[in-house]
Write a protein that holds these residues in place. Structure first.
Motif, PDB file in Angstrom:
ATOM      1  N   ALA A 150       0.835  -1.211   0.000  1.00  0.00           N
ATOM      2  CA  ALA A 150       0.000   0.000   0.000  1.00  0.00           C
ATOM      3  C   ALA A 150       0.863   1.251   0.000  1.00  0.00           C
ATOM      4  O   ALA A 150       0.593   2.198  -0.744  1.00  0.00           O
ATOM      5  CB  ALA A 150      -0.925  -0.013   1.218  1.00  0.00           C
ATOM      6  N   ARG A 151       1.903   1.265   0.804  1.00  0.00           N
ATOM      7  CA  ARG A 151       2.794   2.437   0.874  1.00  0.00           C
ATOM      8  C   ARG A 151       3.529   2.640  -0.450  1.00  0.00           C
ATOM      9  O   ARG A 151       3.708   3.772  -0.898  1.00  0.00           O
ATOM     10  CB  ARG A 151       3.786   2.306   2.026  1.00  0.00           C
ATOM     11  CG  ARG A 151       3.142   2.259   3.408  1.00  0.00           C
ATOM     12  CD  ARG A 151       2.405   3.542   3.717  1.00  0.00           C
ATOM     13  NE  ARG A 151       1.872   3.521   5.070  1.00  0.00           N
ATOM     14  CZ  ARG A 151       0.747   4.100   5.438  1.00  0.00           C
ATOM     15  NH1 ARG A 151       0.020   4.761   4.557  1.00  0.00           N
ATOM     16  NH2 ARG A 151       0.335   4.044   6.683  1.00  0.00           N
ATOM     17  N   HIS A 152       3.941   1.545  -1.090  1.00  0.00           N
ATOM     18  CA  HIS A 152       4.612   1.680  -2.387  1.00  0.00           C
ATOM     19  C   HIS A 152       3.643   2.174  -3.456  1.00  0.00           C
ATOM     20  O   HIS A 152       4.019   2.980  -4.297  1.00  0.00           O
ATOM     21  CB  HIS A 152       5.267   0.356  -2.797  1.00  0.00           C
ATOM     22  CG  HIS A 152       6.576   0.128  -2.134  1.00  0.00           C
ATOM     23  ND1 HIS A 152       6.689  -0.396  -0.867  1.00  0.00           N
ATOM     24  CD2 HIS A 152       7.833   0.385  -2.552  1.00  0.00           C
ATOM     25  CE1 HIS A 152       7.964  -0.452  -0.540  1.00  0.00           C
ATOM     26  NE2 HIS A 152       8.677   0.007  -1.532  1.00  0.00           N
ATOM     27  N   LEU A 153       2.411   1.710  -3.420  1.00  0.00           N
ATOM     28  CA  LEU A 153       1.405   2.204  -4.374  1.00  0.00           C
ATOM     29  C   LEU A 153       1.139   3.690  -4.148  1.00  0.00           C
ATOM     30  O   LEU A 153       0.996   4.449  -5.107  1.00  0.00           O
ATOM     31  CB  LEU A 153       0.097   1.416  -4.229  1.00  0.00           C
ATOM     32  CG  LEU A 153       0.115  -0.031  -4.699  1.00  0.00           C
ATOM     33  CD1 LEU A 153      -1.201  -0.721  -4.349  1.00  0.00           C
ATOM     34  CD2 LEU A 153       0.411  -0.134  -6.183  1.00  0.00           C
ATOM     35  N   GLN A 154       1.078   4.109  -2.883  1.00  0.00           N
ATOM     36  CA  GLN A 154       0.866   5.521  -2.571  1.00  0.00           C
ATOM     37  C   GLN A 154       2.028   6.360  -3.085  1.00  0.00           C
ATOM     38  O   GLN A 154       1.830   7.442  -3.620  1.00  0.00           O
ATOM     39  CB  GLN A 154       0.704   5.719  -1.064  1.00  0.00           C
ATOM     40  CG  GLN A 154      -0.587   5.159  -0.530  1.00  0.00           C
ATOM     41  CD  GLN A 154      -0.604   5.058   0.984  1.00  0.00           C
ATOM     42  OE1 GLN A 154       0.431   5.061   1.640  1.00  0.00           O
ATOM     43  NE2 GLN A 154      -1.793   4.943   1.547  1.00  0.00           N
ATOM     44  N   GLY A 155       3.245   5.855  -2.933  1.00  0.00           N
ATOM     45  CA  GLY A 155       4.426   6.567  -3.421  1.00  0.00           C
ATOM     46  C   GLY A 155       4.415   6.724  -4.923  1.00  0.00           C
ATOM     47  O   GLY A 155       4.754   7.780  -5.464  1.00  0.00           O
ATOM     48  N   SER A 157       1.715   6.784  -6.845  1.00  0.00           N
ATOM     49  CA  SER A 157       0.653   7.744  -7.181  1.00  0.00           C
ATOM     50  C   SER A 157       1.129   9.167  -6.961  1.00  0.00           C
ATOM     51  O   SER A 157       0.853  10.055  -7.767  1.00  0.00           O
ATOM     52  CB  SER A 157      -0.588   7.485  -6.317  1.00  0.00           C
ATOM     53  OG  SER A 157      -1.123   6.235  -6.614  1.00  0.00           O
ATOM     54  N   LEU A 158       1.858   9.394  -5.886  1.00  0.00           N
ATOM     55  CA  LEU A 158       2.379  10.723  -5.591  1.00  0.00           C
ATOM     56  C   LEU A 158       3.359  11.165  -6.670  1.00  0.00           C
ATOM     57  O   LEU A 158       3.310  12.300  -7.123  1.00  0.00           O
ATOM     58  CB  LEU A 158       3.052  10.732  -4.213  1.00  0.00           C
ATOM     59  CG  LEU A 158       3.592  12.068  -3.731  1.00  0.00           C
ATOM     60  CD1 LEU A 158       2.476  13.098  -3.663  1.00  0.00           C
ATOM     61  CD2 LEU A 158       4.250  11.910  -2.383  1.00  0.00           C
ATOM     62  N   ARG A 159       4.237  10.255  -7.112  1.00  0.00           N
ATOM     63  CA  ARG A 159       5.205  10.614  -8.158  1.00  0.00           C
ATOM     64  C   ARG A 159       4.507  10.934  -9.473  1.00  0.00           C
ATOM     65  O   ARG A 159       4.901  11.828 -10.191  1.00  0.00           O
ATOM     66  CB  ARG A 159       6.229   9.492  -8.336  1.00  0.00           C
ATOM     67  CG  ARG A 159       7.269   9.455  -7.219  1.00  0.00           C
ATOM     68  CD  ARG A 159       8.391   8.503  -7.537  1.00  0.00           C
ATOM     69  NE  ARG A 159       7.970   7.127  -7.652  1.00  0.00           N
ATOM     70  CZ  ARG A 159       7.851   6.275  -6.630  1.00  0.00           C
ATOM     71  NH1 ARG A 159       8.108   6.683  -5.404  1.00  0.00           N
ATOM     72  NH2 ARG A 159       7.487   5.034  -6.822  1.00  0.00           N
ATOM     73  N   ILE A 160       3.436  10.215  -9.794  1.00  0.00           N
ATOM     74  CA  ILE A 160       2.698  10.480 -11.024  1.00  0.00           C
ATOM     75  C   ILE A 160       2.039  11.857 -10.953  1.00  0.00           C
ATOM     76  O   ILE A 160       2.075  12.621 -11.906  1.00  0.00           O
ATOM     77  CB  ILE A 160       1.644   9.374 -11.276  1.00  0.00           C
ATOM     78  CG1 ILE A 160       2.357   8.055 -11.625  1.00  0.00           C
ATOM     79  CG2 ILE A 160       0.679   9.774 -12.383  1.00  0.00           C
ATOM     80  CD1 ILE A 160       1.462   6.847 -11.635  1.00  0.00           C
ATOM     81  N   VAL A 161       1.441  12.195  -9.814  1.00  0.00           N
ATOM     82  CA  VAL A 161       0.821  13.498  -9.640  1.00  0.00           C
ATOM     83  C   VAL A 161       1.861  14.601  -9.728  1.00  0.00           C
ATOM     84  O   VAL A 161       1.651  15.628 -10.372  1.00  0.00           O
ATOM     85  CB  VAL A 161       0.053  13.565  -8.287  1.00  0.00           C
ATOM     86  CG1 VAL A 161      -0.389  14.982  -7.985  1.00  0.00           C
ATOM     87  CG2 VAL A 161      -1.136  12.622  -8.318  1.00  0.00           C
ATOM     88  N   GLU A 162       3.023  14.406  -9.102  1.00  0.00           N
ATOM     89  CA  GLU A 162       4.075  15.420  -9.139  1.00  0.00           C
ATOM     90  C   GLU A 162       4.569  15.650 -10.569  1.00  0.00           C
ATOM     91  O   GLU A 162       4.843  16.772 -10.963  1.00  0.00           O
ATOM     92  CB  GLU A 162       5.254  15.003  -8.249  1.00  0.00           C
ATOM     93  CG  GLU A 162       4.955  15.120  -6.773  1.00  0.00           C
ATOM     94  CD  GLU A 162       6.079  14.578  -5.906  1.00  0.00           C
ATOM     95  OE1 GLU A 162       7.023  13.969  -6.435  1.00  0.00           O
ATOM     96  OE2 GLU A 162       5.997  14.748  -4.677  1.00  0.00           O
ATOM     97  N   ARG A 163       4.713  14.594 -11.351  1.00  0.00           N
ATOM     98  CA  ARG A 163       5.197  14.727 -12.725  1.00  0.00           C
ATOM     99  C   ARG A 163       4.195  15.477 -13.600  1.00  0.00           C
ATOM    100  O   ARG A 163       4.570  16.190 -14.502  1.00  0.00           O
ATOM    101  CB  ARG A 163       5.469  13.351 -13.323  1.00  0.00           C
ATOM    102  CG  ARG A 163       6.717  12.723 -12.782  1.00  0.00           C
ATOM    103  CD  ARG A 163       7.008  11.418 -13.457  1.00  0.00           C
ATOM    104  NE  ARG A 163       8.083  10.743 -12.752  1.00  0.00           N
ATOM    105  CZ  ARG A 163       8.217   9.454 -12.666  1.00  0.00           C
ATOM    106  NH1 ARG A 163       7.362   8.648 -13.263  1.00  0.00           N
ATOM    107  NH2 ARG A 163       9.214   8.930 -12.009  1.00  0.00           N
ATOM    108  N   SER A 164       2.900  15.266 -13.351  1.00  0.00           N
ATOM    109  CA  SER A 164       1.904  15.909 -14.200  1.00  0.00           C
ATOM    110  C   SER A 164       1.641  17.360 -13.793  1.00  0.00           C
ATOM    111  O   SER A 164       1.032  18.104 -14.532  1.00  0.00           O
ATOM    112  CB  SER A 164       0.588  15.114 -14.152  1.00  0.00           C
ATOM    113  OG  SER A 164       0.051  15.127 -12.848  1.00  0.00           O
ATOM    114  N   ALA A 165       2.114  17.757 -12.616  1.00  0.00           N
ATOM    115  CA  ALA A 165       1.877  19.136 -12.146  1.00  0.00           C
ATOM    116  C   ALA A 165       2.773  20.144 -12.822  1.00  0.00           C
ATOM    117  O   ALA A 165       3.718  19.911 -13.427  1.00  0.00           O
ATOM    118  CB  ALA A 165       2.084  19.187 -10.630  1.00  0.00           C
TER     119      ALA A 165
END
Length: 165
Positions: A150-155, A157-165
Motif C-alpha cells: 500500500a505504501r509503495h502504491l501511494q508513493g 501515485s504521488l510521483r505520477i501526480v508530481e510529474r503531471s503538475a
C-alpha cells in the motif's frame, strides 16, 4: 482499494487484507491457511483452494507476496518456493496485479529498519492498523506485506501526480 498481503509457507500461509483510503489504512481480515505433513501435491492444492477462498471472500484489488530467501536447507527452500508459486498463482488467476517484496524491504517500510525483529514489525502493524488482532505471527507478517505494498502504491501515485503538475 483493498490489498491482500501473503506470507508464503507450506505449513502455514499467512494472509491479511487491508483497505487503503488515501494515506489511511484499515484492517479488514487476516488468517492463516494450514496444511498437515503429507503429499506435497495435496498440500499445494489445499493452499491454492484456501487462498482462492480468501480472494473470493474479501475481493482485493491488488496483492503482494514476500520474496523467498534462500537458506542452508535446499530441500526446504525448494518447498517454500513451490508454496510461493501458489501465493503468486491464486491472485494472478483472479486477475490481480501482484507486488513482490524482499523481507528487508517490508521491514524497512513498516518499521523504518530493514533488520527489525518480528516483535517490532508486529508492534508497528498494530500502530498502523489500530485494534487489529492477529490470527497468527504469519498473519501479522502478511499484514506487514500488505502495508508495504500500500505504501509503495501511494508513493507511485504521488510521483505520477508530481510529474503531471
Amino acid at each position: 482499494m483493498r490489498v491482500l498481503g501473503i506470507d508464503p509457507g507450506l505449513r502455514n500461509m499467512g494472509w491479511g487484507v487491508i483497505a487503503v483510503d488515501g494515506s489511511r489504512l484499515r484492517h479488514i481480515a487476516n488468517g492463516v491457511i494450514q496444511t498437515e505433513a503429507g503429499d506435497l501435491g495435496t498440500r499445494l492444492s489445499q493452499l491454492y483452494r484456501g487462498l482462492c477462498g480468501v480472494i473470493a471472500a474479501h475481493a482485493p484489488d491488488a496483492a503482494a507476496v514476500e520474496q523467498t530467501f534462500v537458506n542452508k536447507d535446499a530441500v526446504g527452500t525448494l518447498k517454500l518456493g513451490q508454496a510461493r508459486g501458489i501465493a503468486l498463482l491464486a491472485p494472478a488467476e483472479a486477475g490481480l496485479a501482484i507486488g513482490e517484496y524482499a523481507p528487508n524491504a517490508v521491514k524497512k517500510t513498516v518499521v523504518g529498519v530493514g533488520h527489525a525483529g518480528k516483535e517490532q514489525v508486529q508492534h508497528m502493524v498494530k500502530v498502523q492498523l489500530p485494534g487489529v488482532v492477529f490470527d497468527s505471527a504469519d498473519a501479522a507478517d502478511a499484514l506487514a506485506i500488505a502495508i508495504c505494498h500500500a505504501r509503495h502504491l501511494q508513493g507511485r501515485s504521488l510521483r505520477i501526480v508530481e510529474r503531471s503538475a
